[in-house]
Design a protein around this motif. Structure first.
Motif, PDB file in Angstrom:
ATOM      1  N   GLU A  46      78.941 -32.384  66.193  1.00  0.00           N
ATOM      2  CA  GLU A  46      80.081 -32.999  66.456  1.00  0.00           C
ATOM      3  C   GLU A  46      79.883 -34.136  65.289  1.00  0.00           C
ATOM      4  O   GLU A  46      80.694 -33.872  64.232  1.00  0.00           O
ATOM      5  CB  GLU A  46      80.480 -33.015  67.563  1.00  0.00           C
ATOM      6  CG  GLU A  46      81.133 -32.072  68.091  1.00  0.00           C
ATOM      7  CD  GLU A  46      81.762 -33.302  69.782  1.00  0.00           C
ATOM      8  OE1 GLU A  46      82.288 -34.006  69.445  1.00  0.00           O
ATOM      9  OE2 GLU A  46      81.245 -32.272  70.886  1.00  0.00           O
ATOM     10  N   ILE A  47      78.860 -34.682  65.449  1.00  0.00           N
ATOM     11  CA  ILE A  47      79.169 -36.245  65.001  1.00  0.00           C
ATOM     12  C   ILE A  47      78.971 -36.363  63.233  1.00  0.00           C
ATOM     13  O   ILE A  47      79.335 -36.531  62.026  1.00  0.00           O
ATOM     14  CB  ILE A  47      78.544 -37.195  64.705  1.00  0.00           C
ATOM     15  CG1 ILE A  47      78.396 -37.505  66.640  1.00  0.00           C
ATOM     16  CG2 ILE A  47      77.994 -38.461  64.800  1.00  0.00           C
ATOM     17  CD1 ILE A  47      77.878 -38.478  67.660  1.00  0.00           C
ATOM     18  N   VAL A  48      77.641 -35.274  62.795  1.00  0.00           N
ATOM     19  CA  VAL A  48      77.188 -34.984  61.385  1.00  0.00           C
ATOM     20  C   VAL A  48      78.006 -34.100  60.437  1.00  0.00           C
ATOM     21  O   VAL A  48      78.077 -33.949  59.547  1.00  0.00           O
ATOM     22  CB  VAL A  48      75.371 -34.731  61.974  1.00  0.00           C
ATOM     23  CG1 VAL A  48      75.326 -34.213  59.689  1.00  0.00           C
ATOM     24  CG2 VAL A  48      75.218 -35.616  62.309  1.00  0.00           C
ATOM     25  N   LYS A  49      78.722 -33.445  61.646  1.00  0.00           N
ATOM     26  CA  LYS A  49      79.867 -31.982  61.131  1.00  0.00           C
ATOM     27  C   LYS A  49      78.735 -31.326  59.942  1.00  0.00           C
ATOM     28  O   LYS A  49      77.832 -30.800  60.029  1.00  0.00           O
ATOM     29  CB  LYS A  49      80.576 -32.347  60.459  1.00  0.00           C
ATOM     30  CG  LYS A  49      81.519 -33.062  61.315  1.00  0.00           C
ATOM     31  CD  LYS A  49      82.929 -32.648  61.379  1.00  0.00           C
ATOM     32  CE  LYS A  49      83.804 -33.819  62.313  1.00  0.00           C
ATOM     33  NZ  LYS A  49      83.913 -35.060  62.088  1.00  0.00           N
ATOM     34  N   ASN A  50      78.801 -31.267  58.453  1.00  0.00           N
ATOM     35  CA  ASN A  50      78.536 -30.580  57.401  1.00  0.00           C
ATOM     36  C   ASN A  50      77.825 -30.959  56.492  1.00  0.00           C
ATOM     37  O   ASN A  50      77.134 -30.492  55.296  1.00  0.00           O
ATOM     38  CB  ASN A  50      79.780 -29.705  56.739  1.00  0.00           C
ATOM     39  CG  ASN A  50      80.629 -28.953  57.509  1.00  0.00           C
ATOM     40  OD1 ASN A  50      79.953 -28.192  58.871  1.00  0.00           O
ATOM     41  ND2 ASN A  50      81.786 -28.807  57.402  1.00  0.00           N
ATOM     42  N   LYS A  51      77.911 -32.353  56.778  1.00  0.00           N
ATOM     43  CA  LYS A  51      76.546 -33.217  55.940  1.00  0.00           C
ATOM     44  C   LYS A  51      75.156 -32.676  55.960  1.00  0.00           C
ATOM     45  O   LYS A  51      74.813 -31.954  56.950  1.00  0.00           O
ATOM     46  CB  LYS A  51      76.733 -34.445  56.762  1.00  0.00           C
ATOM     47  CG  LYS A  51      77.147 -35.400  56.119  1.00  0.00           C
ATOM     48  CD  LYS A  51      77.039 -36.215  54.964  1.00  0.00           C
ATOM     49  CE  LYS A  51      78.321 -37.225  54.508  1.00  0.00           C
ATOM     50  NZ  LYS A  51      79.237 -36.889  53.531  1.00  0.00           N
ATOM     51  N   PRO A  52      74.636 -32.598  54.121  1.00  0.00           N
ATOM     52  CA  PRO A  52      73.042 -32.103  54.767  1.00  0.00           C
ATOM     53  C   PRO A  52      72.170 -32.942  56.233  1.00  0.00           C
ATOM     54  O   PRO A  52      72.574 -34.140  56.323  1.00  0.00           O
ATOM     55  CB  PRO A  52      72.620 -31.543  53.279  1.00  0.00           C
ATOM     56  CG  PRO A  52      73.942 -32.516  52.483  1.00  0.00           C
ATOM     57  CD  PRO A  52      74.444 -33.062  53.507  1.00  0.00           C
ATOM     58  N   ARG A  53      70.946 -32.401  56.558  1.00  0.00           N
ATOM     59  CA  ARG A  53      70.417 -32.559  57.997  1.00  0.00           C
ATOM     60  C   ARG A  53      69.683 -32.632  57.331  1.00  0.00           C
ATOM     61  O   ARG A  53      68.633 -31.644  57.474  1.00  0.00           O
ATOM     62  CB  ARG A  53      71.356 -32.887  58.579  1.00  0.00           C
ATOM     63  CG  ARG A  53      70.928 -33.490  60.068  1.00  0.00           C
ATOM     64  CD  ARG A  53      71.705 -33.029  61.552  1.00  0.00           C
ATOM     65  NE  ARG A  53      71.154 -32.713  62.355  1.00  0.00           N
ATOM     66  CZ  ARG A  53      71.969 -32.195  63.452  1.00  0.00           C
ATOM     67  NH1 ARG A  53      73.137 -31.690  63.330  1.00  0.00           N
ATOM     68  NH2 ARG A  53      71.220 -31.442  64.537  1.00  0.00           N
ATOM     69  N   ILE A  54      68.504 -34.046  57.057  1.00  0.00           N
ATOM     70  CA  ILE A  54      66.889 -33.870  57.431  1.00  0.00           C
ATOM     71  C   ILE A  54      66.495 -34.119  59.076  1.00  0.00           C
ATOM     72  O   ILE A  54      66.752 -35.110  59.271  1.00  0.00           O
ATOM     73  CB  ILE A  54      66.207 -34.753  56.665  1.00  0.00           C
ATOM     74  CG1 ILE A  54      66.358 -34.512  55.320  1.00  0.00           C
ATOM     75  CG2 ILE A  54      65.108 -34.746  57.177  1.00  0.00           C
ATOM     76  CD1 ILE A  54      65.936 -35.598  54.080  1.00  0.00           C
TER      77      ILE A  54
END
Ligand code: G4P
Length: 284
Positions: A46-54
């Motif tokens: 929920e917090i990161v939503k649609n940001k690319p995530r490593i």
């Protein structure tokens, strides 16, 4: 662990992290490779939503390699960019930089199409306490000391620190709280994510002993040089280790506290072997 569990503090920590997220192109989420699910904040998606995530599976030097591969596949399958790492090693920038470039390539291409020049990738490190956030920042920035603060949220004054030519990091990591349900607390303690005050250490030792007896009994028995105990009677395991290691009190009684501390220390620090306590399954 200097974490405040009150909902108000959690909401504030979350808000601060969300504010900073708007400044970055990619999130570097650090998990403990031994407990990739239990070391994740329950609201991370929920917090990161649609940001690319490593997703950094850190302390992989202490985790079961086969299980780490399974977790790598899992994190790829949900669209994140996993990297198994030992944050203390000196090749972390080489490992992370290309992945950060891959994760943000589409975004930069869109920017270029609108006539905006490329710039270094901005990233923010997020994780629960003790997963290795400061260690990673230090290794990426090739410096000796990063400010550590295990209070969820972020400190006010933020700076960008350079990591190589293509990457810039917020200098203070976002600290999130772990979830605390089922046996998660025991796993967090067993891996050293939380201090011994939060859970009963004897329960942690018992959890660890049972795990090892179930998964790798031969190694466990050999390590402590124990043979005669009843797998269904945990006290007999304490007794066997106590007698084998000479952890005795006056009257030749086994010192259970000493055995507890020893077993937790040995598992936490990978002295017996490399273990992963969270399994990839359908619930993830
Ligand atoms: P944090 O900022 O997320 O709270 O964690 P931090 O970097 O302070 O790391 C917590 C502990 O984990 C440190 O040990 C650190 O050395 C260790 N650590 C970090 N990354 C790795 C890794 O990939 N593998 C292993 N085995 N350990 C790692 P410490 O004993 O608390 O401190 P220190 O005496 O090592 O400085």
């Amino acid at each position: 662990m200097s974490i405040n569990w009150f909902p108000g503090h959690m909401a504030k920590a979350r808000r601060q992290i969300e504010e900073n997220l708007s400044k970055v192109d990619v999130v570097i989420e650090i998990l403990d490779a031994r407990i990739p699910m239990s070391s994740q904040n329950p609201m991370m998606n929920e917090i990161v939503k649609n940001k690319p995530r490593i997703v950094i599976l850190n302390k992989s030097d202490l985790a079961d390699q086969n299980m780490t591969n399974q977790w790598m596949n899992y994190f790829k399958s949900i669209g994140t960019y996993p990297i198994a790492l030992d944050a203390r090693s000196n090749n972390v920038l080489k490992r992370i930089e290309p992945v950060a470039m891959e994760a943000t390539e589409e975004m930069f291409q869109r920017m270029e199409a609108r006539g905006i020049n490329r710039r270094p990738i901005r990233a923010m490190i997020i994780g629960i306490p003790n997963v290795g956030k400061s260690t990673l920042i230090n290794s990426l920035a090739k410096r000796k000391a990063a400010r550590t603060g295990n209070t969820p949220g972020l400190t006010k004054s933020q700076q960008w620190i350079k990591a190589g030519n293509n990457l810039e990091l917020l200098d203070t990591p976002g600290v999130l709280w772990p979830k605390f349900e089922g046996d998660v607390g025991l796993k967090l303690s067993l891996t050293g994510a939380i201090t011994d005050r939060v859970v009963h250490l004897d329960e942690v030792a018992i959890f660890g002993m049972k795990f090892l007896i179930e998964h790798d009994k031969e190694t466990f028995d050999t390590f402590y040089k124990i043979t005669n105990y009843d797998v269904d009677d945990i006290v007999s395991v304490f007794d066997a280790i106590g007698r084998s290691r000479g952890m005795l009190m006056s009257g030749n009684e086994v010192d259970y506290e000493q055995v507890t501390n020893r077993v937790v220390y040995d598992i936490r620090n990978g002295k017996i072997g490399r273990y992963t306590f969270d399994e990839v399954n359908d619930d993830n």
